[in-house]
Design a protein around this motif. Structure first.
Motif, short mmCIF file in Angstrom:
data_model
loop_
_atom_site.label_atom_id
_atom_site.label_comp_id
_atom_site.label_asym_id
_atom_site.label_seq_id
_atom_site.Cartn_x
_atom_site.Cartn_y
_atom_site.Cartn_z
N ASN A 2 -5.09 10.04 15.60
CA ASN A 2 -6.23 9.20 15.28
C ASN A 2 -5.96 7.79 15.81
O ASN A 2 -5.15 7.06 15.25
CB ASN A 2 -6.45 9.15 13.76
N PRO A 3 -6.62 7.40 16.91
CA PRO A 3 -6.37 6.07 17.46
C PRO A 3 -6.79 4.99 16.47
O PRO A 3 -7.77 5.13 15.75
CB PRO A 3 -7.22 6.04 18.73
N GLY A 4 -6.02 3.92 16.43
CA GLY A 4 -6.36 2.81 15.56
C GLY A 4 -5.92 3.00 14.12
O GLY A 4 -6.25 2.19 13.27
N VAL A 5 -5.15 4.06 13.82
CA VAL A 5 -4.66 4.28 12.47
C VAL A 5 -3.16 4.00 12.45
O VAL A 5 -2.42 4.50 13.29
CB VAL A 5 -4.93 5.72 11.97
N ALA A 6 -2.73 3.18 11.50
CA ALA A 6 -1.31 2.87 11.33
C ALA A 6 -0.86 3.42 9.99
O ALA A 6 -1.58 3.33 9.00
CB ALA A 6 -1.09 1.37 11.38
N ALA A 14 5.14 4.37 -1.89
CA ALA A 14 3.77 4.53 -1.41
C ALA A 14 3.76 4.75 0.09
O ALA A 14 4.56 4.17 0.83
CB ALA A 14 2.93 3.31 -1.77
N VAL A 15 2.84 5.61 0.54
CA VAL A 15 2.59 5.85 1.96
C VAL A 15 1.13 5.48 2.21
O VAL A 15 0.24 5.93 1.49
CB VAL A 15 2.87 7.32 2.35
N TYR A 16 0.91 4.64 3.22
CA TYR A 16 -0.41 4.08 3.48
C TYR A 16 -0.94 4.52 4.84
O TYR A 16 -0.18 4.71 5.78
CB TYR A 16 -0.36 2.55 3.52
N ALA A 17 -2.27 4.60 4.93
CA ALA A 17 -2.99 4.75 6.20
C ALA A 17 -3.96 3.59 6.30
O ALA A 17 -4.78 3.38 5.40
CB ALA A 17 -3.74 6.08 6.24
N PHE A 18 -3.83 2.79 7.37
CA PHE A 18 -4.72 1.65 7.61
C PHE A 18 -5.39 1.82 8.97
O PHE A 18 -4.78 2.36 9.90
CB PHE A 18 -3.93 0.34 7.64
N THR A 19 -6.63 1.35 9.09
CA THR A 19 -7.30 1.33 10.38
C THR A 19 -7.55 -0.11 10.79
O THR A 19 -7.75 -0.99 9.95
CB THR A 19 -8.64 2.09 10.35
N LEU A 20 -7.56 -0.31 12.10
CA LEU A 20 -7.85 -1.62 12.67
C LEU A 20 -9.35 -1.84 12.64
O LEU A 20 -10.13 -0.96 13.00
CB LEU A 20 -7.34 -1.67 14.12
N VAL A 21 -9.76 -3.02 12.21
CA VAL A 21 -11.16 -3.41 12.22
C VAL A 21 -11.32 -4.38 13.38
O VAL A 21 -10.93 -5.55 13.28
CB VAL A 21 -11.58 -4.05 10.88
N ALA A 22 -11.88 -3.91 14.49
CA ALA A 22 -11.95 -4.70 15.72
C ALA A 22 -12.80 -5.95 15.56
O ALA A 22 -12.51 -6.97 16.18
CB ALA A 22 -12.48 -3.84 16.85
N SER A 23 -13.80 -5.92 14.71
CA SER A 23 -14.71 -7.06 14.60
C SER A 23 -14.05 -8.31 14.05
O SER A 23 -14.44 -9.42 14.37
CB SER A 23 -15.92 -6.69 13.75
N GLN A 30 -7.25 2.93 4.39
CA GLN A 30 -8.01 4.17 4.33
C GLN A 30 -7.58 5.01 3.13
O GLN A 30 -8.41 5.59 2.46
CB GLN A 30 -7.82 4.98 5.61
N ASP A 31 -6.26 5.07 2.91
CA ASP A 31 -5.76 5.86 1.79
C ASP A 31 -4.33 5.45 1.47
O ASP A 31 -3.66 4.79 2.27
CB ASP A 31 -5.81 7.36 2.12
N ASP A 64 18.72 11.51 -5.16
CA ASP A 64 18.05 12.63 -4.50
C ASP A 64 17.34 12.09 -3.26
O ASP A 64 16.88 10.96 -3.24
CB ASP A 64 17.03 13.24 -5.47
N SER A 65 17.27 12.93 -2.23
CA SER A 65 16.56 12.56 -1.00
C SER A 65 15.69 13.73 -0.57
O SER A 65 16.03 14.89 -0.81
CB SER A 65 17.54 12.23 0.13
N ARG A 66 14.58 13.40 0.08
CA ARG A 66 13.70 14.45 0.60
C ARG A 66 12.93 13.95 1.81
O ARG A 66 12.70 12.76 1.97
CB ARG A 66 12.78 15.00 -0.47
N LEU A 67 12.56 14.91 2.65
CA LEU A 67 11.68 14.67 3.78
C LEU A 67 10.29 15.08 3.31
O LEU A 67 10.09 16.23 2.90
CB LEU A 67 12.13 15.50 4.99
N VAL A 68 9.36 14.13 3.30
CA VAL A 68 8.03 14.39 2.73
C VAL A 68 6.99 14.39 3.85
O VAL A 68 6.99 13.52 4.72
CB VAL A 68 7.67 13.33 1.66
N HIS A 69 6.12 15.39 3.81
CA HIS A 69 5.10 15.61 4.84
C HIS A 69 3.71 15.35 4.26
O HIS A 69 3.35 15.91 3.22
CB HIS A 69 5.22 17.07 5.31
N PHE A 70 2.95 14.50 4.95
CA PHE A 70 1.55 14.24 4.61
C PHE A 70 0.68 14.62 5.80
O PHE A 70 1.13 14.54 6.94
CB PHE A 70 1.32 12.76 4.30
N THR A 71 -0.56 14.99 5.53
CA THR A 71 -1.54 15.21 6.58
C THR A 71 -2.66 14.20 6.40
O THR A 71 -3.16 14.00 5.30
CB THR A 71 -2.11 16.65 6.50
N TYR A 72 -3.02 13.52 7.50
CA TYR A 72 -4.12 12.56 7.49
C TYR A 72 -5.30 13.18 8.24
O TYR A 72 -5.18 13.54 9.41
CB TYR A 72 -3.70 11.26 8.17
#
Length: 181
Positions: A2-6, A14-23, A30-31, A64-72
């Motif tokens: 997804n272009p523009g998503v960081a 916490a794990v974040y998804a942000f989008t760039l607002v070009a304006s 986003q979540d 404890d340690s873990r590798l955590v998988h998210f889908t956006y």
């Protein structure tokens, strides 16, 4: 992808998804998803999956340690599972390649190293692990050539000196290089 998503994680887990607002050259959240009781210590690793992004973070809580998988997908992050890791105090991770299947090298503060695989289905699988005679504070690095793949790990010995440990992709020792204290 997804272009523009960081994507990023923080010490609260916490794990974040942000989008760039070009304006206005700003960002919009986003979540946000949480990994309760854990801090995100490395990552994210993000892989494209059609119109979705597969996001992997390394999380640890000291015991404890873990590798955590998210889908956006469609502006939303969802937890897609986790792989429990055999040691606490995860220190870092490095992705071998962006093609699938792909290997991840993961380091732990106590001197341990693990190689896991992200499969073509985006699931996670443990391949191998080993313990080294160093303490580790940072992520490993992959080196690729036409004939071999190597993993470099910087550590500290019990005498206070530094050490570069070089392993092959099966975690067999290729060499060590001491750095005096």
């Amino acid at each position: 992808m997804n272009p523009g998503v960081a994507f990023f994680g923080d010490s609260s887990g916490a794990v974040y998804a942000f989008t760039l607002v070009a304006s206005d050259n700003g960002c919009t959240q986003q979540d946000r998803q949480s990994i309760p009781g854990y801090a995100v210590v490395a990552g994210p690793i993000v892989l494209a999956n059609g119109s979705a992004d597969e996001v992997y973070v390394l999380a640890s809580n000291g015991t404890d340690s873990r590798l955590v998988h998210f889908t956006y997908r469609n502006g939303s992050l969802s937890n897609s599972g986790s792989l429990h890791l055999p040691w606490p105090n995860a220190a870092g991770l490095a992705l071998e390649t962006t093609g699938l299947p792909a290997r991840l090298a993961i380091t732990f503060a106590g001197g341990e190293v693990e190689v896991d695989q992200i499969q073509k289905s985006f699931g996670m699988k443990r391949l191998s692990n080993t313990a080294l005679a160093v303490t580790i504070a940072h992520a490993p690095s992959w080196y690729h050539s036409s004939s071999t793949d190597l993993i470099g790990i910087g550590g500290q010995t019990g005498t206070g000196g530094g050490m570069l440990v070089v392993l092959d992709s099966n975690l067999n020792s290729v060499g060590t290089f001491a750095v005096p204290a």
